[in-house]
Design an enzyme around this catalytic site. Structure first.
Site, PDB file in Angstrom:
ATOM      1  N   GLY A  39       0.467  -1.085   0.046  1.00  0.00           N
ATOM      2  CA  GLY A  39      -0.045   0.161   0.097  1.00  0.00           C
ATOM      3  C   GLY A  39       0.891   1.694  -0.248  1.00  0.00           C
ATOM      4  CG  HIS A 441     -34.433  18.891  -4.724  1.00  0.00           C
ATOM      5  ND1 HIS A 441     -33.461  19.922  -4.067  1.00  0.00           N
ATOM      6  CD2 HIS A 441     -36.141  19.129  -3.314  1.00  0.00           C
ATOM      7  CE1 HIS A 441     -34.410  20.321  -2.758  1.00  0.00           C
ATOM      8  NE2 HIS A 441     -35.140  19.846  -2.543  1.00  0.00           N
TER       9      HIS A 441
END
Ligand code: NAI
Length: 462
Positions: A39, A441
């Protein structure tokens, strides 16, 4: 000794992604990584641990600032620093183990140890020399040093030490108002430290759209961060468990000092290529130390490629990942490509700051005719409901063709919002294309649509 089609040196986001893609394309692949876990900087001492601390301290900030407003009463929680560090460690290990699992799943061999390249086609790890038809250097970067500043990772720290301080400091001086300085500065300010950011330039976050940078500084100041701008740090001195930073104000050359429990040096990073044997091989380097590559990620030595922080370009995990996938395609005889014009950048403070494409300053310098569509989060119902009405979306489009040229967001979820603009830009979309797209929305994303509307006949809620 083993033979591979590809050996990738470095198991960070550039290297591990490259190795997985190589394996998926049918190449016998190994990845060399000397850390105990895969990583790279990102997962072990960078993006991921800092996001854990930003997340934990963001909640603390919310308790202090907003809970009472929502009728959530009661005492604020106390901070158990060791437990917060343990949470951070869990986040790291969950992610690094995930990469190990992906290596197994894709049959990528992890060669544990630090790799070097004794000759083209060979990679030495420990005493073993392995062969490969192609070698990809994805060795990443390390913090750049600053003259007069000695890092001990306890009192004077880089980002690595700043993520693992033994205790929460009462005061922090951050040298450099870049991404690392402002993210980690936010963490410690939220934990109650007095944070002063000393920056060489007259504005924070160099390269960022000027209007966003100004607004960002204002918001961070309200959160308690102090800024000393136009100040060149001369050096640090440690005595009795504290560090004193000496800086010169550029406007009048006056010298000042400031003392703190912790000093974070966040003045940039440099390619990490020591020990690879590049000198002996004669691999060409850029004047600033990055490995020189052509448009296919090939170095000056046939069969050796390089990507990520070790080459030119923004030092961002996702840029490295894209290059990792692209070079894998190139090695497999396909067409690998990275669109450097559409690489987003995100700062994970609250509010988040995100950008893609050109800034207004760049467009002005290029003499390009452009229009600006701006929309404040004050007009976004969802943002207001969560006390995040500060900030705005700024969309830049070509004046004639309406083609989107850039977007700059400071506000809630900016780091996710920016990607609809990235996709639009990849498709060569116009601001009107975004404006005509239905947005749910109530979402923060409506602010992006409103900014696009503002490039045309006008936003509705402005
Ligand atoms: P940076 O390049 O973002 O900022 C360094 C700052 O230090 C600049 O503002 C510079 O003007 C200032 N500076 C340089 N010398 C100075 C001096 N003597 N006195 C005072 N100020 C001085 O570098 P940073 O923050 O260290 O980050 C390193 C790299 O890591 C960057 O490329 C960044 O993009 C990447 N990174 C990205 C993150 C993200 O995408 N969220 C998170 C953390 C790092």
């Amino acid at each position: 000794m083993a033979e591979f089609d590809v050996i990738v040196i470095g198991g960070g986001p550039g290297g591990y992604v490259c190795a997985i893609r190589c394996a998926q394309l049918g190449l016998k692949t190994a990845c060399v990584e000397g850390r105990e876990t895969l990583g790279g900087t990102c997962l072990n001492v960078g993006c991921i641990p800092s996001k854990a601390l930003l997340n934990a301290t963001h909640h603390l900030h919310e308790v202090h600032e907003n809970f009472e407003k929502m009728g959530l009463m009661g005492g604020a929680p106390t901070v158990d620093w060791d437990k917060m560090q343990a949470y951070k460690a869990d986040v790291i290990s969950g992610n690094t183990k995930g990469i190990e699992f992906l290596f197994k799943k894709n049959k990528v061999t992890w060669l544990k140890g630090w790799g070097s390249i004794p000759a083209a086609g060979q990679v030495k790890v420990g005493e073993e020399v392995h062969t490969a038809k192609a070698i990809v250097i994805a060795s990443g970067s390390e913090p750049a040093s600053l003259p007069g500043v000695t890092v001990d990772e306890e009192i004077v720290v880089t980002s690595t030490g700043a993520l693992a301080l033994k205790a929460i400091p009462k005061s922090v001086v951050v040298i450099g108002a870049g991404v690392i300085g402002l993210e980690m500065g936010s963490v410690y300010a939220r934990l109650g430290a007095e944070v002063t950011v000393v920056e060489y330039l007259d504005a924070i976050t160099p390269g960022m759209d000027g209007e966003v940078a100004k607004s960002f500084q204002k918001i961070l100041s309200k959160q308690g961060l102090k800024f000393v701008l136009g100040a060149a740090v001369q050096g640090t001195e440690v005595a009795e468990g504290k560090a004193t930073v000496t800086y010169k104000l550029r406007k009048d050359d006056s010298t000042h000092t400031i003392t703190a429990d912790t000093v974070l040096v966040a003045t940039g990073r440099k390619p990490f290529t020591a020990g690879l044997g590049l000198d002996a091989l004669g691999v060409a380097l850029e004047p600033r130390g990055q490995i020189t590559i052509d448009s296919h990620f090939a170095t000056s030595i046939p069969g050796i490629y390089a990507i990520g922080d070790a080459v030119v370009g923004p030092m961002l995990a996702h840029k490295a990942e894209d290059e990792g996938m692209a070079v894998a395609e190139v090695i497999a005889g396909k067409h690998g490509h990275v669109n450097y014009d559409v690489i987003p950048g995100v700062i994970y403070t609250t509010p988040e700051v995100a950008n893609v494409g050109k800034t207004e300053e760049q467009l002005k310098a290029e003499g390009r005719a452009y229009k600006v569509g701006k929309f404040s989060f004050m007009g976004n119902a969802r943002a207001k409901a969560v006390f995040q009405g500060e900030g705005f979306v700024k969309l830049l489009a070509d004046k004639e063709t309406d083609r989107i040229l850039g977007c700059h967001i400071i506000g809630p979820g900016a780091g996710d919002l920016i990607h609809e603009v990235c996709v639009a830009m990849e498709f060569g979309a116009s601001a009107q294309d975004l404006a005509l797209t239905c947005h749910a929305h109530p979402t923060y994303s409506e602010a992006v649509r409103e900014a696009a509307l503002a490039c045309g006949d006008g936003a509705i809620h402005a």
